[in-house]
Design an enzyme around this catalytic site. Structure first.
Site, PDB file in Angstrom:
ATOM      1  N   LYS A  10       0.977  -1.196   0.028  1.00  0.00           N
ATOM      2  CA  LYS A  10      -0.142   0.104  -0.038  1.00  0.00           C
ATOM      3  C   LYS A  10       0.845   1.467   0.064  1.00  0.00           C
ATOM      4  O   LYS A  10       2.132   1.203   0.304  1.00  0.00           O
ATOM      5  CB  LYS A  10      -0.825   0.033   1.165  1.00  0.00           C
ATOM      6  CG  LYS A  10      -0.415   0.085   2.607  1.00  0.00           C
ATOM      7  CD  LYS A  10      -0.383   1.704   2.992  1.00  0.00           C
ATOM      8  CE  LYS A  10       0.924   1.952   3.646  1.00  0.00           C
ATOM      9  NZ  LYS A  10       1.295   2.481   5.085  1.00  0.00           N
ATOM     10  N   PRO A  94       9.691  -4.542  -0.197  1.00  0.00           N
ATOM     11  CA  PRO A  94      10.803  -4.411   0.623  1.00  0.00           C
ATOM     12  C   PRO A  94      10.473  -4.205   1.903  1.00  0.00           C
ATOM     13  O   PRO A  94       9.078  -4.071   2.417  1.00  0.00           O
ATOM     14  CB  PRO A  94      11.316  -3.032   0.456  1.00  0.00           C
ATOM     15  CG  PRO A  94      10.511  -2.455  -0.688  1.00  0.00           C
ATOM     16  CD  PRO A  94       9.462  -3.355  -1.319  1.00  0.00           C
ATOM     17  N   VAL A  95      10.847  -4.728   3.093  1.00  0.00           N
ATOM     18  CA  VAL A  95      10.716  -4.940   4.613  1.00  0.00           C
ATOM     19  C   VAL A  95      11.148  -3.579   5.294  1.00  0.00           C
ATOM     20  O   VAL A  95      11.905  -2.723   4.994  1.00  0.00           O
ATOM     21  CB  VAL A  95      11.378  -6.119   5.109  1.00  0.00           C
ATOM     22  CG1 VAL A  95      11.148  -6.220   6.507  1.00  0.00           C
ATOM     23  CG2 VAL A  95      10.945  -7.380   4.588  1.00  0.00           C
ATOM     24  N   ALA A  96       9.934  -3.301   6.345  1.00  0.00           N
ATOM     25  CA  ALA A  96      10.455  -2.107   7.037  1.00  0.00           C
ATOM     26  C   ALA A  96      10.427  -0.906   6.098  1.00  0.00           C
ATOM     27  O   ALA A  96      11.211  -0.060   6.392  1.00  0.00           O
ATOM     28  CB  ALA A  96      11.217  -2.166   8.028  1.00  0.00           C
ATOM     29  N   ALA A  97       9.508  -0.720   5.122  1.00  0.00           N
ATOM     30  CA  ALA A  97       9.638   0.290   4.056  1.00  0.00           C
ATOM     31  C   ALA A  97       8.317   1.317   4.072  1.00  0.00           C
ATOM     32  O   ALA A  97       8.739   2.349   3.392  1.00  0.00           O
ATOM     33  CB  ALA A  97       9.651  -0.445   2.890  1.00  0.00           C
ATOM     34  N   LEU A  99       5.421   0.434   3.301  1.00  0.00           N
ATOM     35  CA  LEU A  99       4.350  -0.088   2.416  1.00  0.00           C
ATOM     36  C   LEU A  99       3.833  -1.101   2.776  1.00  0.00           C
ATOM     37  O   LEU A  99       3.037  -1.755   2.315  1.00  0.00           O
ATOM     38  CB  LEU A  99       5.460  -0.736   1.197  1.00  0.00           C
ATOM     39  CG  LEU A  99       6.227   0.447   0.499  1.00  0.00           C
ATOM     40  CD1 LEU A  99       7.214  -0.429  -0.365  1.00  0.00           C
ATOM     41  CD2 LEU A  99       5.387   1.514  -0.142  1.00  0.00           C
ATOM     42  N   GLY A 101       4.223  -4.137   4.017  1.00  0.00           N
ATOM     43  CA  GLY A 101       4.456  -5.536   3.504  1.00  0.00           C
ATOM     44  C   GLY A 101       4.010  -6.642   4.471  1.00  0.00           C
ATOM     45  O   GLY A 101       3.128  -7.578   4.245  1.00  0.00           O
ATOM     46  N   SER A 103       1.805  -6.230   7.293  1.00  0.00           N
ATOM     47  CA  SER A 103       0.367  -5.923   7.348  1.00  0.00           C
ATOM     48  C   SER A 103      -0.400  -6.733   6.127  1.00  0.00           C
ATOM     49  O   SER A 103      -1.426  -7.605   6.542  1.00  0.00           O
ATOM     50  CB  SER A 103      -0.058  -4.818   7.476  1.00  0.00           C
ATOM     51  OG  SER A 103       0.617  -4.114   8.489  1.00  0.00           O
ATOM     52  N   ASP A 136      -2.803  -1.335   9.937  1.00  0.00           N
ATOM     53  CA  ASP A 136      -2.834  -1.262   8.527  1.00  0.00           C
ATOM     54  C   ASP A 136      -3.527  -2.810   8.037  1.00  0.00           C
ATOM     55  O   ASP A 136      -4.029  -2.765   6.830  1.00  0.00           O
ATOM     56  CB  ASP A 136      -1.514  -1.188   7.961  1.00  0.00           C
ATOM     57  CG  ASP A 136      -0.823   0.262   7.957  1.00  0.00           C
ATOM     58  OD1 ASP A 136      -1.886   1.189   8.179  1.00  0.00           O
ATOM     59  OD2 ASP A 136       0.128   0.590   7.801  1.00  0.00           O
TER      60      ASP A 136
END
Ligand code: ATP
Length: 284
Positions: A10, A94-97, A99, A101, A103, A136
């Protein structure tokens, strides 16, 4: 029996923080939409009563800290399911971005297990389960485009913005969502982005007005902590993106682009100094 689910990333077209609540969460107003950058989940039923997570990505937890694990355990406990599941996460977000991911993986797990175990849980109830896992997650359960209020879990679906290209760039830094929210002072925010103006722009299908209405009050915090995010924003503007914003608490910066002919130039220009760059379509 096997099921497949796509878990899209998202982006926030606007994100405002209104106040800090007594429970420690912030009262927010956000307009979120999905982009075609997605993790793939393979859910395989297990006869024995256990939850197994695997992934090709070496950098995420595979135990009970994984949000997909937590989603599987929640649905299993709540609906008294005796069989187990093996969830393979093909991570592409990408992780901890910023976005969502994790969630989105949790949301895709809820959807997938609802089908795999034939539980017949209505969407509204799946969203309520999602809210127990993270702010989220309810949005990620249904996707689309929505206005989110409360701590992000109260959703009003709205029309999707005009289709466009979305170029995303994640600088190689780690941003802690908790730290960013911890540093926001809701009563000293100078300019609040307008949810109603963004919603009107979307409903009118006015791409230029959507770009003009982009705003995220968390940028002030993250950009101060990490000046490279500001540089990335400036580079994206210079390369010709129509509208540029940081997503969530960052550090990913996205650019909205209407003309396909501009996308390669922006993508290649950013790849010069940022390893993680993606050019995808917005999802309607
Ligand atoms: P948000 O935008 O919702 O704040 P994010 O995009 O910033 O999320 P995630 O990619 O969801 O962040 O990852 C946040 C943390 O959650 C990571 O440190 C990671 O170790 C952990 N995590 C747990 N489960 C997952 C998962 N399935 N995928 C990615 N990260 C996960």
């Amino acid at each position: 029996m096997k099921m497949y689910e796509k878990a899209p990333a998202k982006i926030n077209l606007m994100l405002d923080v209104l106040s800090k609540r007594a429970d420690g969460f912030h009262e927010v107003e956000m307009i979120m939409t999905m982009v075609d950058l997605a993790d793939r989940l393979e859910l395989s039923e297990l006869k024995r009563d256990s939850i197994i997570i695997s992934s090709q990505a070496g950098y995420i937890p595979l135990d009970e800290k994984n949000l997909a694990f937590q989603a599987a355990r929640l649905i299993k406990d709540r609906y008294n399911v005796k069989s187990g599941v093996h969830i393979h996460l093909d991570k592409r977000i990408p992780v901890a971005a910023g976005l969502a991911g994790g969630s989105s993986d949790a949301a895709a797990t809820l959807r997938g297990l609802n089908r795999l175990w034939r539980l017949g849980i209505p969407a509204q109830e799946l969203q309520e389960l999602g809210a127990e896992l993270g702010s989220d997650v309810p949005f990620c359960v249904t996707g689309g485009t929505a206005l989110a209020t409360g701590r992000g879990e109260r959703l009003t679906p709205i029309q999707s913005p005009p289709q466009c290209w979305v170029v995303l760039a994640k600088p190689p830094i780690n941003v802690s969502t908790a730290e960013v929210y911890g540093r926001v002072r809701a009563n000293s925010i100078a300019v609040h982005p307008s949810a109603s103006r963004m919603q009107a722009a979307i409903e009118a299908g006015d791409f230029a007005a959507v770009c003009a209405g982009l705003g995220n009050v968390l940028e002030d915090v993250t950009l101060k902590l990490h000046p490279e995010v500001q540089q990335l924003k400036e580079a994206m503007v210079k390369l010709g993106a129509d509208g540029v914003l940081m997503s969530g608490s960052g550090p990913t910066v996205f650019g909205l682009v209407s003309k396909q002919s501009k996308v390669a130039r922006i993508y290649n220009g950013l790849r010069g100094f940022c390893k993680e760059v993606y050019a995808v379509r917005s999802l309607s």
